[in-house]
Design a protein around this motif. Structure first.
Motif, PDB file in Angstrom:
ATOM      1  N   SER A 127      10.981  16.277  -8.446  1.00 52.12           N
ATOM      2  CA  SER A 127      10.269  15.529  -7.414  1.00 52.12           C
ATOM      3  C   SER A 127       8.786  15.407  -7.765  1.00 52.12           C
ATOM      4  O   SER A 127       8.182  14.338  -7.628  1.00 52.12           O
ATOM      5  N   SER A 128       8.210  16.476  -8.227  1.00 52.87           N
ATOM      6  CA  SER A 128       6.798  16.485  -8.601  1.00 52.87           C
ATOM      7  C   SER A 128       6.533  15.517  -9.762  1.00 52.87           C
ATOM      8  O   SER A 128       5.568  14.747  -9.742  1.00 52.87           O
ATOM      9  N   GLU A 129       7.399  15.547 -10.770  1.00 53.08           N
ATOM     10  CA  GLU A 129       7.241  14.641 -11.918  1.00 53.08           C
ATOM     11  C   GLU A 129       7.362  13.181 -11.484  1.00 53.08           C
ATOM     12  O   GLU A 129       6.619  12.315 -11.963  1.00 53.08           O
ATOM     13  N   GLU A 130       8.292  12.900 -10.575  1.00 53.14           N
ATOM     14  CA  GLU A 130       8.457  11.528 -10.083  1.00 53.14           C
ATOM     15  C   GLU A 130       7.205  11.069  -9.339  1.00 53.14           C
ATOM     16  O   GLU A 130       6.748   9.938  -9.523  1.00 53.14           O
ATOM     17  N   ARG A 131       6.641  11.932  -8.532  1.00 56.20           N
ATOM     18  CA  ARG A 131       5.422  11.575  -7.801  1.00 56.20           C
ATOM     19  C   ARG A 131       4.247  11.366  -8.754  1.00 56.20           C
ATOM     20  O   ARG A 131       3.460  10.442  -8.579  1.00 56.20           O
ATOM     21  N   LEU A 132       4.131  12.223  -9.747  1.00 51.59           N
ATOM     22  CA  LEU A 132       3.055  12.076 -10.724  1.00 51.59           C
ATOM     23  C   LEU A 132       3.197  10.776 -11.519  1.00 51.59           C
ATOM     24  O   LEU A 132       2.211  10.089 -11.790  1.00 51.59           O
ATOM     25  N   ALA A 178       1.341   5.347 -12.614  1.00 55.01           N
ATOM     26  CA  ALA A 178       1.614   3.905 -12.700  1.00 55.01           C
ATOM     27  C   ALA A 178       0.708   3.135 -11.744  1.00 55.01           C
ATOM     28  O   ALA A 178       0.183   2.067 -12.104  1.00 55.01           O
ATOM     29  N   LYS A 179       0.484   3.670 -10.575  1.00 54.98           N
ATOM     30  CA  LYS A 179      -0.370   3.009  -9.582  1.00 54.98           C
ATOM     31  C   LYS A 179      -1.822   2.969 -10.085  1.00 54.98           C
ATOM     32  O   LYS A 179      -2.491   1.944  -9.950  1.00 54.98           O
ATOM     33  N   GLN A 180      -2.280   4.075 -10.673  1.00 55.85           N
ATOM     34  CA  GLN A 180      -3.636   4.115 -11.190  1.00 55.85           C
ATOM     35  C   GLN A 180      -3.800   3.156 -12.369  1.00 55.85           C
ATOM     36  O   GLN A 180      -4.817   2.490 -12.496  1.00 55.85           O
TER      37      GLN A 180
END
Length: 133
Positions: free
Chosen positions: A117-122, A127-129
């Motif tokens: 979950s943490s890796e997916e959020r990162l 990608a957003k940045q």
């Protein structure tokens, strides 16, 4: 004055349950209090989840104050009965930590899910940045 001494193991019957603990009438006729924190080695949310009026209990006398109030602990007896390796600070602690998680596999599964979950959020954040540059 009480003939009881600190460290004595006593038995009695729960005569009253309060949010903060249970009052126990001892065989000697005296009444003592088992505070909610002294009922079990596990977390007790409500006293009545573990003790009800009429329940017979075995406890250790923690203290007797000058006014005669008797402080009792069921937890102290449970701690003494556990094997040394299970006690805090001794031996193999796998699965015996604070969360009460007895199966190390459960903890490992939980950590794997958290890492994923943490890796997916990162990744999503990166990608957003990158998109905003």
């Amino acid at each position: 004055m009480s003939e009881l001494k600190e460290g004595t193991v006593v038995t009695g019957e729960v005569i009253s349950v309060k949010p903060f603990g249970a009052f126990v009438k001892l065989e000697s006729g005296e009444t003592g209090l088992v505070h909610i924190s002294q009922i079990s080695t596990k977390y007790v949310e409500k006293v009545e989840d573990v003790l009800q009026v009429g329940t017979n209990v075995k406890a250790k006398v923690l203290s007797i104050d000058p006014s005669g109030k008797i402080s009792l602990s069921m937890k102290a007896l449970m701690s003494e009965e556990r094997p040394q390796r299970e006690r805090r600070g001794g031996g193999d602690r796998r699965g015996g930590g604070r969360g009460g998680n007895k199966n190390p596999g459960d903890f490992e599964d939980m950590m794997k899910k958290w890492m994923k979950s943490s890796e997916e959020r990162l990744s999503a954040l990166a990608a957003k940045q990158k998109k905003n540059r």
